[in-house]
Design a protein around this motif. Structure first.
Motif, PDB file in Angstrom:
ATOM      1  N   VAL A 143       0.830  -1.200   0.000  1.00 12.39           N
ATOM      2  CA  VAL A 143       0.000   0.000   0.000  1.00 12.39           C
ATOM      3  C   VAL A 143       0.866   1.253   0.000  1.00 12.39           C
ATOM      4  CG1 VAL A 143      -1.708   1.326   1.304  1.00 12.39           C
ATOM      5  CG2 VAL A 143      -1.922  -1.172   1.153  1.00 12.39           C
ATOM      6  N   SER A 144       1.863   1.307   0.899  1.00 15.58           N
ATOM      7  CA  SER A 144       2.590   2.562   1.113  1.00 15.58           C
ATOM      8  C   SER A 144       4.088   2.483   0.853  1.00 15.58           C
ATOM      9  CB  SER A 144       2.361   3.056   2.541  1.00 15.58           C
ATOM     10  OG  SER A 144       2.917   2.143   3.487  1.00 15.58           O
ATOM     11  N   HIS A 145       4.592   1.346   0.372  1.00 14.22           N
ATOM     12  CA  HIS A 145       5.991   1.180  -0.020  1.00 14.22           C
ATOM     13  C   HIS A 145       6.968   1.252   1.150  1.00 14.22           C
ATOM     14  CE1 HIS A 145       9.602   1.481  -2.634  1.00 14.22           C
ATOM     15  NE2 HIS A 145       8.818   0.955  -3.564  1.00 14.22           N
ATOM     16  N   PRO A 146       6.699   0.556   2.257  1.00 17.47           N
ATOM     17  CA  PRO A 146       7.679   0.503   3.341  1.00 17.47           C
ATOM     18  C   PRO A 146       8.672  -0.634   3.119  1.00 17.47           C
ATOM     19  CG  PRO A 146       5.737  -0.690   3.995  1.00 17.47           C
ATOM     20  CD  PRO A 146       5.469  -0.173   2.584  1.00 17.47           C
ATOM     21  N   SER A 147       9.810  -0.560   3.794  1.00 22.54           N
ATOM     22  CA  SER A 147      10.679  -1.728   3.885  1.00 22.54           C
ATOM     23  C   SER A 147      10.034  -2.712   4.863  1.00 22.54           C
ATOM     24  CB  SER A 147      12.071  -1.332   4.382  1.00 22.54           C
ATOM     25  OG  SER A 147      12.898  -2.471   4.488  1.00 22.54           O
ATOM     26  N   LEU A 148       9.855  -3.939   4.442  1.00 25.74           N
ATOM     27  CA  LEU A 148       9.110  -4.917   5.240  1.00 25.74           C
ATOM     28  C   LEU A 148       9.985  -5.714   6.197  1.00 25.74           C
ATOM     29  CD1 LEU A 148       6.735  -6.305   2.463  1.00 25.74           C
ATOM     30  CD2 LEU A 148       6.169  -4.656   4.264  1.00 25.74           C
ATOM     31  N   THR A 149      11.266  -5.789   5.926  1.00 24.63           N
ATOM     32  CA  THR A 149      12.145  -6.631   6.744  1.00 24.63           C
ATOM     33  C   THR A 149      12.083  -6.230   8.214  1.00 24.63           C
ATOM     34  OG1 THR A 149      13.648  -6.864   4.867  1.00 24.63           O
ATOM     35  CG2 THR A 149      14.508  -7.446   7.033  1.00 24.63           C
ATOM     36  N   GLY A 150      11.833  -7.221   9.071  1.00 23.38           N
ATOM     37  CA  GLY A 150      11.801  -6.999  10.515  1.00 23.38           C
ATOM     38  C   GLY A 150      10.496  -6.456  11.056  1.00 23.38           C
TER      39      GLY A 150
END
Length: 261
Positions: A143-150
């Motif tokens: 949806v908002s293009h965050p880094s997903l790792t962790g």
């Protein structure tokens, strides 16, 4: 001719190579492989010169897909293991909506896969409807293009499922493929992708930016390679560079989703 400096994509090192790409300027009669993809009058201005350089490709062969292993996690691929003479052009995000992208994709008549970010496209979703109608397949990119790792499972699931749900409602087809922003993922990401009803998530083998193709390995596009570009101001240069690299390698663009069971 202009040399494209090809270096290492992603977080790796610096292998660099040079490929030659015709400049998007008038240069007399086009070569056989560089004729316009459609027998129509060229658009006026610079766009027409890009169209004149679009390579022509033979039809893609019948796909020989890979099978995603069963289990709680989605598959993860940087390339597709295949001997078919195909490569996969993927385009991410959707922030910059250049009108020439629609014309170029329509003229090129090649399949591409769009990994779209909801917040990037919701101001003009009809733009991507036109790209879909020109031969693009729409897949999910959060949806908002965050880094997903962790990040927590709840956070990742909201971003991943939320993007697939929104795209399904807007475009009438629920995505089955996913790309994590920046290529960043962990085990939680792949579990959330599977729980959100998608088969596989993807990294890439080559990147394209400002008309330059950068290779993680080798000097040419290989069968099964996944090429990453973005919706950026230099879209026309990047699109032409990607297709030229595929054409020089003797490959044909194919539908990424056709190669994943």
């Amino acid at each position: 001719m202009t040399g494209l400096v090809a270096g290492c994509a992603g977080a790796g090192g610096g292998h660099r190579a040079v490929i030659s790409l015709p400049r998007a300027v008038p240069s007399g009669p086009a070569a056989e492989g560089d004729r316009p993809a459609a027998a129509q009058p060229l658009p006026p201005g610079p766009l027409g010169r890009y169209v004149a350089k679009l390579p022509a490709f033979p039809p893609a062969p019948a796909p020989t897909p890979v099978t995603v292993p069963p289990g709680p996690a989605a598959g993860w691929y940087s390339r597709i293991q295949t001997t078919d003479r195909v490569a996969f052009l993927t385009i991410d995000d959707g922030w910059v909506k250049k009108p020439e992208a629609i014309e170029l994709l329509t003229r090129a008549k090649v399949p591409v896969t769009l990994f779209l970010t909801v917040n990037a496209i919701k101001d003009n979703p009809d733009y991507f409807t036109k790209l879909r109608d020109a031969g693009a397949t729409i897949e999910a990119h959060t949806v908002s293009h965050p880094s997903l790792t962790g990040r927590s499972y709840a956070f990742q699931r909201k971003e991943i499922c939320g993007s697939a749900d929104w795209l399904a409602q807007r475009y009438g087809r629920r995505p089955v493929l996913f790309r994590p922003p920046f290529g960043n993922k962990d085990a939680t990401t792949l579990r959330a992708v599977r729980d959100c009803g998608m088969k596989a998530a993807f990294f890439w083998t080559e990147t394209v930016d400002k008309g330059k193709v950068r290779y993680q390995k080798g000097h040419t596009v290989q069968p099964g390679d996944i090429i990453l570009m973005h919706f950026r101001p230099a879209f026309a240069d990047d699109f032409l560079a990607a297709l030229t690299a595929i054409h020089k390698a003797g490959l044909t663009p194919a539908v990424l989703g056709d190669y994943v069971n």
